[in-house]
Design a protein around this motif. Structure first.
Motif, PDB file in Angstrom:
ATOM      1  N   LEU A   1       0.843  -1.195   0.000  1.00  0.00           N
ATOM      2  CA  LEU A   1       0.000   0.000   0.000  1.00  0.00           C
ATOM      3  C   LEU A   1       0.873   1.238   0.000  1.00  0.00           C
ATOM      4  CD1 LEU A   1      -2.958  -0.609   2.446  1.00  0.00           C
ATOM      5  CD2 LEU A   1      -2.930  -0.735  -0.028  1.00  0.00           C
ATOM      6  N   GLU A  10      -3.422  -0.699   7.292  1.00  0.00           N
ATOM      7  CA  GLU A  10      -2.359  -1.619   6.889  1.00  0.00           C
ATOM      8  C   GLU A  10      -2.547  -2.995   7.501  1.00  0.00           C
ATOM      9  OE1 GLU A  10       1.809   0.163   7.194  1.00  0.00           O
ATOM     10  OE2 GLU A  10       0.485   1.479   8.303  1.00  0.00           O
ATOM     11  N   ALA A  58      -5.110  -4.798   5.648  1.00  0.00           N
ATOM     12  CA  ALA A  58      -4.668  -5.044   4.270  1.00  0.00           C
ATOM     13  C   ALA A  58      -3.540  -6.062   4.196  1.00  0.00           C
ATOM     14  CB  ALA A  58      -4.219  -3.729   3.634  1.00  0.00           C
ATOM     15  N   PHE A  95      -8.179  -1.645  -1.250  1.00  0.00           N
ATOM     16  CA  PHE A  95      -8.939  -0.601  -0.561  1.00  0.00           C
ATOM     17  C   PHE A  95     -10.405  -1.003  -0.404  1.00  0.00           C
ATOM     18  CE2 PHE A  95      -5.505   2.305  -2.221  1.00  0.00           C
ATOM     19  CZ  PHE A  95      -4.966   2.533  -0.977  1.00  0.00           C
ATOM     20  N   GLU A 133      -2.078  -7.846   0.836  1.00  0.00           N
ATOM     21  CA  GLU A 133      -0.775  -7.485   0.269  1.00  0.00           C
ATOM     22  C   GLU A 133       0.040  -8.748   0.012  1.00  0.00           C
ATOM     23  OE1 GLU A 133       0.633  -3.178   1.927  1.00  0.00           O
ATOM     24  OE2 GLU A 133       0.761  -4.807   3.359  1.00  0.00           O
ATOM     25  N   ARG A 139      -3.672  -2.970  -5.645  1.00  0.00           N
ATOM     26  CA  ARG A 139      -3.920  -1.877  -4.687  1.00  0.00           C
ATOM     27  C   ARG A 139      -5.381  -1.448  -4.639  1.00  0.00           C
ATOM     28  NH1 ARG A 139       0.208   2.079  -3.034  1.00  0.00           N
ATOM     29  NH2 ARG A 139      -1.403   3.647  -3.163  1.00  0.00           N
TER      30      ARG A 139
END
Lengths: 281, 581
Positions: A250, B107, B110, B124, B114, B120
């Motif tokens: 990210l 984060e 996520a 989100f 990841e 990406r």
């Protein structure tokens, strides 16, 4: 609030971890902050090699001066100056006395103190002072350059930037997790100490008692850390940790023309300095 | 969608070869079922849970027989990483299961995506959705390390949901949370879309768990003892039911059915409202209650501490206008003046109300910023913690913060040895605690070979062995089964009858009701109410300020407009008109 509305780069850069103190990341929006972390490390390393190649104190002193200017311009003085003073002041004193008096190449007296009881007089020599100055500024450049890179870079930026340059992502995780482990363990050590004192453990008594206190603290701390490591290992596995060699990030670091130019200049500069020392001097 | 299939599964851990952790488990969980698993401590619940995501046999070593299939895949043939596509697992500890390398909730949630290399933009969207489901979209920017237990547990659930599993396994998700955090987590369960997930939830908290379930399994001694709808399981006559924390409303429902006042065909009531509705036609609201036919319902509020307003003679603990500030800024205690002499005093209140700060003043771990604390007549300001530990023994919430010996007996000896008692007295005190906590058979075993519930008993025992006039226990009942709680309750009653002052910090309201002579509710650093359990629990609206709910039966009595504040079901039953007409 939606995840998309967050400028994650900006957000992470503005966040700090717990108390912001000496040696810890301080957010900001200056040229130094916005450089790629790899650039910062390359330039810092280049400067350190450079000042070690240069045979007298003039260049190290000038570079140290410039670095101090950058420290102030980037508003990082609060995090860096205390370290420089704590390390630099005793170093300065020791270097100048020891080398001023005993440097092997000492020939030209610079100042003589007399009369001194017992040994009559003390002479401080010029060669020693020059050598001490050179060494002192070299150390100060090393310290300041590295501190600037550390204090102006969020730990996550380091991880991401080096992963982009080919470092394994697992190593980046270990680096970040280790940083957070320290405050966690400190907190745990505190509650263990309170629990043991509540069972009558006297931590201020004799040496034997203190040794006992050490075991009473360390054993639960280690066991606790192992237990939480087990849970964490399973939790990471369940979240697919290490599944692909190229995970998405990210957070993205940027590399601008300024970065490329600085990196290139540093490499050229270091090669030139080494060449000059090897072939000409 | 995925179904889970256990086919004659047995497992022994390498570290504990002599007992089968689970034995011949044989059942199927259908897609979309919400299944609760409960049972006494160390019954094999966690082992059962670990088999579903393949932690057994891929992470924990041991001997496994039989097969576990998740969505038709044999877990033995698969890997934990592959299974993580289908199965999400929530651990007990709200903090250990976070990655420890995230600076924001965004984060953290996520992280798994990841790792899987999801784009990406998609990340989100999925993070938003997961946070929405668990109701914490507003926490997205926060640092995971700064969250409360309940929030942290919800972040962990969101992190799992973001990976879109079909099956969720929750292993005692609320045992380390306060009531508010527990409520938060169970709220998530209520909001989950039943068409999308199969759920397996392990918990002792039947009161909150049961309303969400299709099916309840009771595990005992490594096998499934009962497996049916929650109502059928809880109305069963099986022995094992006595070891469960059966909700009070269920017990009241059973009573009404036994007396023939409600048709046995009707589902047992689960909520306060349902219970009130069932009871309403059968209670006498006015006049004197029917004379009791049982011996239950002894009034506990006839005790020495029943009137705390009057001066206590020779208080063991005395707070005089105590203020305490952390870092000279945050006020954690404000003008506390309190005296305590004997009996069991329970301190209640929401997290952050000042309970822990209060406790740490009792043995000098903290010294008041203003005011004075006297322990047995001694000013804590002038004495070290070591000196004060002769008067006050304090046992903290987490037993693993203190256990460091390789046998149970040595661990319990640690306290009295520190106080320098003669050898004979130490032997006597240690034996007494081993007997009290039924630990004699395991005195030479390593404390870490036993579950958290037993380790908690060991930690409390090691403090009681110091034989101090004041004993302070911080959350002694968390994460225990009914027998474990009852044992602790008996020990506390025993200590009180020996004339000791027992101060207990607790979130466990039924426990406070059953054992306290006096209840002190703290709220925002101040004393909110102080009185007998009956006085304090009568003030439902005041207690709400510090997030405390009175016992269910007290709430039921209030809603029925009964003339007296109730504390137990037996008291309630005196108002029930059993003459069927």
């Amino acid at each position: 609030m939606s995840a998309r509305d967050i400028d994650i780069n900006k957000f992470i850069k503005e966040s700090t971890e717990g108390e912001s103190g000496i040696l810890q990341y301080k957010p900001g929006d200056t040229l130094v902050h916005n450089l790629n972390p790899v650039t910062k490390i390359v330039v810092a390393t280049g400067l350190i090699i450079g000042v070690w190649m240069y045979p007298n104190f003039v260049a190290p002193a000038v570079i140290f001066g410039i670095l101090l200017g950058i420290v102030f311009a980037s508003r990082l003085y609060r995090n860096i100056l205390p370290v420089l003073v704590v390390v630099g002041a005793p170093l300065l004193f020791m270097m100048f006395t020891i080398h001023g008096l005993f440097y092997p190449g000492n020939m030209t007296p610079y100042y003589t103190i007399s009369p001194v009881p017992v040994i009559e007089s003390i002479t401080i020599y010029e060669e020693g002072l020059l050598f001490a100055a050179m060494f002192f500024f070299r150390i100060m450049v090393l310290l300041t350059a590295l501190l600037l890179a550390i204090v102006s870079t969020h730990p996550r930026e380091f991880g991401v930037a080096f992963t982009e340059k080919g470092m394994p992502p697992k190593l980046a995780y270990v680096f970040l997790a280790a940083l957070q482990l320290v405050p966690d363990m400190r907190r745990q050590a505190n509650s263990i100490m309170e629990a043991q004192q509540s069972r009558g453990l006297d931590i201020h008594a004799n040496v034997w008692q203190r040794l006992k206190a050490f075991f009473a603290l360390m054993t639960p701390l280690i066991i606790g850390t192992l237990i939480s490591a087990e849970t964490r290992a399973l939790a990471l596995e369940s979240r697919g940790f290490g599944r692909t060699k190229t995970p998405t990030s990210l957070f993205e670091t940027t590399e601008t023309t300024v970065d490329y130019m600085l990196q290139a200049c540093t490499v050229v500069g270091v090669i030139a300095a080494v060449g000059w020392r090897v072939f000409l001097a | 969608m995925t179904e889970i299939n256990f086919n004659d599964v047995s497992f022994r851990y390498t570290t504990k070869r002599d007992v089968a952790a689970v034995h011949e488990l044989d059942f199927t969980i259908e897609s979309g079922e919400f299944v609760g698993i409960t049972g006494p401590s160390d019954a094999g619940k966690t082992t059962l849970a670990r088999l579903i995501p393949g932690y057994i046999p891929h992470f924990y070593d041991g001997q496994m027989a039989g097969t576990v299939q998740v969505g038709g895949i044999d877990v033995r043939e698969s890997s934990m990483r592959e299974l993580s596509d289908q199965v999400g697992f929530l651990f007990e500890n709200p903090f250990n299961q976070l990655t420890g390398a995230s600076m924001t909730v965004l984060e953290e949630v996520a992280f798994g995506l990841e790792q899987m290399g999801v784009e990406r933009e998609k990340i989100f969207g999925r993070v938003d959705e997961a946070l929405e489901t668990v109701g914490i979209a507003d926490l997205i920017r926060r640092k995971p390390q700064e969250l409360s237990g309940g929030q942290s547990q919800r972040v962990a659930i969101a992190s799992i949901l973001a990976l879109e599993p079909d099956v969720l396994v929750l292993d005692e998700p609320t045992s380390q949370l306060d009531p508010h955090g527990t409520e938060e987590v169970f709220q998530v369960l209520a909001n989950m879309d039943r068409k999308e997930y199969t759920m397996v939830i392990i918990s002792h908290d039947l009161e909150r768990l049961v309303p969400h379930l299709d099916r309840l399994m009771v595990v005992d001694g490594g096998s499934v003892a009962l497996d049916d709808t929650p109502q059928n399981v809880l109305s069963s006559d099986d022995e094992v039911i006595n070891q469960l924390n059966v909700p009070e409303s269920i017990e009241i429902g059973k009573y009404l059915r036994d007396k023939g006042l409600v048709s046995p065909e009707k589902h047992l009531p689960l909520s306060v409202a349902d219970t009130v509705e069932e009871l309403s036609p059968h209670v006498r609201r006015s006049g004197r209650p029917e004379p009791s036919t049982t011996n239950g319902g002894v009034d506990r509020d006839v005790g020495p501490a029943s009137n705390p307003a009057t001066d206590v003679e020779d208080p063991l603990i005395k707070f005089e206008n105590v203020d305490y500030y952390y870092n000279n800024e945050i006020q954690a205690l404000q003008d506390i003046s309190i005296e305590m002499a004997e009996g069991c005093v329970c301190v209640i209140g929401q997290n952050g109300a000042g309970k822990t700060t209060f406790v740490k003043h009792l043995n000098g771990l903290l010294k008041p910023t203003n005011g004075t604390v006297y322990v047995n007549g001694i000013d804590t300001q002038d004495n070290s913690i070591a000196q004060l530990s002769r008067h006050v023994g304090l046992s903290f919430q987490n037993p693993d913060d203190q256990i460091f010996h390789d046998t149970v007996e040595k661990e319990i000896r640690f306290g009295p040895k520190n106080l320098g008692y003669p050898e004979e007295r130490i032997d006597e005190l240690v034996d007494r605690q081993l007997e009290r906590f039924e630990l004699e058979d395991v005195r030479d075993e390593d404390p870490y070979n036993h579950g958290l519930a037993t380790r908690k008993h060991i930690a409390v025992a090691s403090v009681l062995a110091m034989d101090t006039p004041v004993v302070v226990l911080d959350e002694p009942t968390g994460g225990q089964d009914k027998p474990g709680n009852e044992l602790l309750g008996d020990v506390i009653d025993d200590l009180v009858s020996e004339g000791k002052l027992v101060i207990t910090i607790t979130h466990d309201i039924p426990f406070a009701r059953d054992h306290a002579d006096r209840v002190i509710a703290l709220c925002n650093a101040e004393v909110l109410i102080d009185g007998s359990p009956r006085e304090v629990f009568n003030e439902g609206s005041t207690l709400a300020e510090t997030m405390v709910e009175p016992p269910k039966v007290t709430q039921i009595g209030k809603q029925l407009d009964l003339p007296r504040t109730l504390l137990t079901n037996d008291e309630l039953f005196k108002y029930v008109d059993t003459s069927a007409d």
